[in-house]
Every structure is written in C-alpha cells, then in structure tokens.
Design a protein around this motif. Structure first.
Motif, mmCIF file in Angstrom:
data_model
loop_
_atom_site.group_PDB
_atom_site.id
_atom_site.type_symbol
_atom_site.label_atom_id
_atom_site.label_comp_id
_atom_site.label_asym_id
_atom_site.label_seq_id
_atom_site.Cartn_x
_atom_site.Cartn_y
_atom_site.Cartn_z
ATOM 1 N N PRO A 113 -96.339 30.458 -22.158
ATOM 2 C CA PRO A 113 -96.634 31.504 -23.206
ATOM 3 C C PRO A 113 -97.686 30.933 -24.169
ATOM 4 O O PRO A 113 -97.954 29.695 -24.585
ATOM 5 N N VAL A 114 -98.540 32.133 -24.592
ATOM 6 C CA VAL A 114 -99.837 31.567 -25.292
ATOM 7 C C VAL A 114 -99.674 32.221 -26.777
ATOM 8 O O VAL A 114 -99.350 33.561 -27.042
ATOM 9 N N PRO A 115 -99.653 31.346 -27.581
ATOM 10 C CA PRO A 115 -99.677 31.799 -29.199
ATOM 11 C C PRO A 115 -100.975 32.498 -29.509
ATOM 12 O O PRO A 115 -101.883 32.041 -29.565
ATOM 13 N N ILE A 116 -101.000 33.749 -30.184
ATOM 14 C CA ILE A 116 -102.166 34.426 -30.606
ATOM 15 C C ILE A 116 -101.951 34.101 -32.186
ATOM 16 O O ILE A 116 -103.198 33.843 -32.917
ATOM 17 N N THR A 117 -100.924 34.637 -32.913
ATOM 18 C CA THR A 117 -100.702 34.253 -34.100
ATOM 19 C C THR A 117 -99.113 33.549 -34.096
ATOM 20 O O THR A 117 -98.691 33.329 -33.147
ATOM 21 N N GLU A 118 -98.735 33.270 -35.379
ATOM 22 C CA GLU A 118 -97.502 32.703 -35.322
ATOM 23 C C GLU A 118 -96.463 33.597 -34.676
ATOM 24 O O GLU A 118 -95.581 33.311 -34.101
ATOM 25 N N SER A 119 -96.651 35.048 -35.082
ATOM 26 C CA SER A 119 -95.480 36.164 -34.457
ATOM 27 C C SER A 119 -96.030 36.865 -33.299
ATOM 28 O O SER A 119 -95.192 37.469 -32.727
ATOM 29 N N ILE A 122 -98.406 35.884 -25.942
ATOM 30 C CA ILE A 122 -98.274 36.628 -24.591
ATOM 31 C C ILE A 122 -97.420 35.752 -23.983
ATOM 32 O O ILE A 122 -97.581 34.448 -23.696
ATOM 33 N N VAL A 123 -96.625 36.355 -23.032
ATOM 34 C CA VAL A 123 -95.535 35.505 -22.275
ATOM 35 C C VAL A 123 -95.465 36.017 -21.036
ATOM 36 O O VAL A 123 -95.218 37.243 -20.520
ATOM 37 N N PRO A 124 -95.620 35.108 -19.781
ATOM 38 C CA PRO A 124 -95.429 35.623 -18.436
ATOM 39 C C PRO A 124 -94.118 35.786 -18.220
ATOM 40 O O PRO A 124 -92.994 35.412 -18.882
ATOM 41 N N SER A 125 -93.977 36.752 -17.322
ATOM 42 C CA SER A 125 -92.425 37.288 -16.865
ATOM 43 C C SER A 125 -91.550 36.337 -16.625
ATOM 44 O O SER A 125 -90.330 36.444 -16.796
ATOM 45 N N TRP A 126 -91.719 35.158 -16.213
ATOM 46 C CA TRP A 126 -90.914 34.071 -15.826
ATOM 47 C C TRP A 126 -90.448 33.370 -17.024
ATOM 48 O O TRP A 126 -89.839 32.169 -16.768
ATOM 49 N N HIS A 127 -91.033 33.594 -18.087
ATOM 50 C CA HIS A 127 -90.856 32.533 -19.330
ATOM 51 C C HIS A 127 -89.806 33.681 -20.253
ATOM 52 O O HIS A 127 -90.092 34.606 -20.560
ATOM 53 N N GLU A 128 -89.076 32.760 -21.069
ATOM 54 C CA GLU A 128 -88.463 33.287 -22.280
ATOM 55 C C GLU A 128 -89.482 33.363 -23.404
ATOM 56 O O GLU A 128 -90.250 32.491 -23.487
ATOM 57 N N ALA A 129 -89.510 34.567 -24.339
ATOM 58 C CA ALA A 129 -90.050 34.732 -25.326
ATOM 59 C C ALA A 129 -89.706 33.404 -26.683
ATOM 60 O O ALA A 129 -88.469 33.419 -26.578
ATOM 61 N N PRO A 130 -90.533 32.822 -27.071
ATOM 62 C CA PRO A 130 -90.285 31.782 -28.143
ATOM 63 C C PRO A 130 -89.404 32.600 -29.431
ATOM 64 O O PRO A 130 -89.886 33.792 -29.817
ATOM 65 N N PRO A 131 -88.488 31.930 -30.124
ATOM 66 C CA PRO A 131 -87.888 32.614 -31.222
ATOM 67 C C PRO A 131 -88.676 33.197 -32.190
ATOM 68 O O PRO A 131 -88.267 34.098 -32.864
ATOM 69 N N ARG A 134 -92.315 38.014 -32.664
ATOM 70 C CA ARG A 134 -91.945 39.153 -33.242
ATOM 71 C C ARG A 134 -92.689 40.351 -32.333
ATOM 72 O O ARG A 134 -91.939 41.545 -31.868
ATOM 73 N N THR A 135 -93.945 40.003 -32.022
ATOM 74 C CA THR A 135 -94.617 40.993 -31.074
ATOM 75 C C THR A 135 -94.899 40.169 -29.736
ATOM 76 O O THR A 135 -95.582 39.145 -29.720
ATOM 77 N N VAL A 136 -94.405 40.476 -28.608
ATOM 78 C CA VAL A 136 -94.461 39.960 -27.386
ATOM 79 C C VAL A 136 -95.139 40.737 -26.186
ATOM 80 O O VAL A 136 -94.858 42.018 -26.060
ATOM 81 N N MET A 137 -96.252 40.313 -25.692
ATOM 82 C CA MET A 137 -96.968 41.109 -24.485
ATOM 83 C C MET A 137 -96.696 40.319 -23.322
ATOM 84 O O MET A 137 -96.721 39.043 -23.085
ATOM 85 N N ARG A 138 -95.959 40.619 -22.395
ATOM 86 C CA ARG A 138 -95.691 40.476 -20.878
ATOM 87 C C ARG A 138 -96.685 40.494 -20.229
ATOM 88 O O ARG A 138 -97.296 41.717 -19.940
ATOM 89 N N LEU A 139 -97.350 39.506 -19.750
ATOM 90 C CA LEU A 139 -98.521 39.449 -18.921
ATOM 91 C C LEU A 139 -98.594 38.335 -18.048
ATOM 92 O O LEU A 139 -98.619 37.368 -18.148
#
Length: 297
Positions: A113-119, A122-131, A134-139
């Motif tokens: 997962p790649v943080p753009i801002t704190e919230s 960008i999260v690959p499909s095989w990872h869980e989004a971090p808690p 708030r805005t998650v792009m699956r890429l």
C-alpha cells in the motif's frame, strides 16, 4: 510466445535511484538492481533492519536490468536517458530479447500500500487497506505506467487530495497510463472524467482500473478529449509537454487548473516559459529531483 526486451545498464551507486525512476518514467515495465561485482572478490552485501529502508539504493557498481515491451521502446528510452546530464556515467551492458513471463504477476510481492496523504491510500487488491485510510484506490501493477510509487504520480495525487472536493468538476487526464489520476479525481468527487492515451494498453488498463474502483471514466485515444475542462492533468515528459502546450491549454476553461508532471527540476523554468502565453505556471511540489508545475487559467 511474445518477446520482451531487457536493457542492462552499469550505473554508479549515487545515481541508481534517479536512473531507476527515469526508466520507469520512460515506460519501462520493471527495473531491478543487482551488484555488478556479484560472485567476485569485490561483491558487497547490503543489509537493512526488517521494516526499514535499505541503507543504500544500490551497490558501488550496480547493474540495472529493465524490461520494455519492444526493441523500439527500449532504444528510444535509452537514447532519452543517455541524453540526461545525470546519466553521464551510465554505460550500456546489453540489450537482448527475453521471453514474456507475465512479469506483472511475478513481481506482485514487491508492491505494498502507498500513502498519498494520511487518509488517501493506493492499495493493491491482495492487501487490506490500513485503518487510517478514508479514501482507498484499488490498483494493481500492470503494463501501463502509474501505480503511485513514482514521485511524479505521488505529487499529482497529493495535489488532487489537498484541493479537497471535486464534485461537479470536469476532469481530463491526458496521457492517462493506468488511469490513476482520473480515478483519484473520481474518488474525490468528480463525475465527468475523461482519460486519453496513445497507448492501447493504457486505454485498456484505465478501463479495467476505473471499473475496479467503481468510477466511470470515458477513455480512448486523444481525439476523445473534446471541449473545455475544469482540470487538466498531464504526467508525461518535458518534450511532449512542450509540444502539447497549445492543445492542453485549449482544453482549459477560464479559471481552470493545469497540473503538469514528469519534469526534472532543471526543466521547470523552460516549460513554464512555453506555457506563459496561456497561464503562469509555478513549482508547487518537488520530490527526488522531480517537480510539479501548476497554474490557473
């Protein structure tokens, strides 16, 4: 079986990261770094603590092995790279065809997962989004450029996220690659989205990625872009951005924003001069030698 092309370069340690970034910006499918002195008395070991960055980006003499889709793409990228000042000590070791082995899937484990801002993440499909996301792009990584790992992409995404809500805005992503910028604008509220690219793989990739994120993007060849937009984004390279100045500016509504990336610091002043007849551009972000130029018409 189709053939990819592997370009191998000898690169000094202090330029490994910059050359690697430049190769990815020049449409490389992947870049790996190896010790040029491996299996010799001069071999060096690089160790890092778990979860921490390695102490150096490469070895004293590193081999950068990079894959391109065609011989023509590899040769064009090599010519562009060697013309840069920072590549003065980069030398070509070889340029050879290799079997296509679905490198995308083989290298999935390298993408986190790649943080753009704190919230915004960008999260690959095989990872869980971090808690905290708030805005998650699956890429997922693919054949089109744009996974959020390159400084130019991160700067564009940061700018988008920091501007806030994009509801009701008409957005053009010119040279959309994976569609990452158009999709980000959609996740941030924009509903009238257009992505264009001369690469058919990019058009396909943008369509798949937009669907995966529940975002509707009109995507196709450059002639698809018609009329004026509230925001035009172009993360390409300096030379095409110069040539595209009249076209990109013609797509700007009065009061619209233009965001340009894919530029080295030393190219910013020249590019701003090219766009001066239409609007004033200024550097609004910088990372690892790359800059972001933005302006309002």
């Amino acid at each position: 079986m189709s053939q990819l092309v592997e370009l191998a370069l000898i690169c000094p340690q202090e330029q490994v990261e910059r050359v690697s970034d430049a190769l990815m910006e020049l449409d490389a499918l992947s870049v790996t770094v190896e010790d040029a002195d491996a299996d010799s008395p001069d071999e060096q070991a690089l160790f890092g603590e778990p979860g921490m960055p390695i102490p150096r980006a490469g070895w004293q003499r590193s081999i950068l092995k990079t894959l391109f889709g065609t011989q023509e793409e590899a040769s064009e990228a090599l010519t562009t790279l060697l013309a840069q000042d920072f590549a003065a000590e980069v030398h070509v070791q070889g340029l050879v065809p290799v079997d296509d082995q679905d490198w995308v899937r083989l290298t999935q484990s390298q993408f986190a997962p790649v943080p753009i801002t704190e919230s915004f993440w960008i999260v690959p499909s095989w990872h869980e989004a971090p808690p905290q996301a708030r805005t998650v792009m699956r890429l997922d990584p693919g054949l089109a450029f744009g996974t959020g790992t390159h400084p130019t992409t991160r700067m564009c995404l940061r700018w988008l996220a920091r501007q806030g809500e994009w509801s009701g805005r008409r957005v053009l992503d010119y040279g959309c690659g994976s569609g990452i910028l158009a999709i980000a604008a959609g996740l941030l509220g924009a509903t009238d989205l257009t992505g264009v690219d001369i690469d058919p793989a990019a058009v396909t990739s943008t369509g798949h990625n937009a669907e995966a994120n529940g975002v509707k993007v009109q995507v196709g060849q450059p002639e698809l872009a018609q009329g004026e937009f509230d925001l035009v984004l172009a993360n390409i390279l300096a030379t095409p951005l110069k040539l595209l100045a009249p076209l990109l500016c013609a797509h700007l509504k009065p009061g619209a924003s233009l965001v340009l990336a894919g530029l080295l610091e030393r190219q910013a002043e020249e590019l701003a001069a090219v766009y001066a007849p239409w609007l004033a551009l200024s550097v609004t972000d910088a990372e690892d030698g790359w800059v972001l130029l933005t302006g309002t018409r």
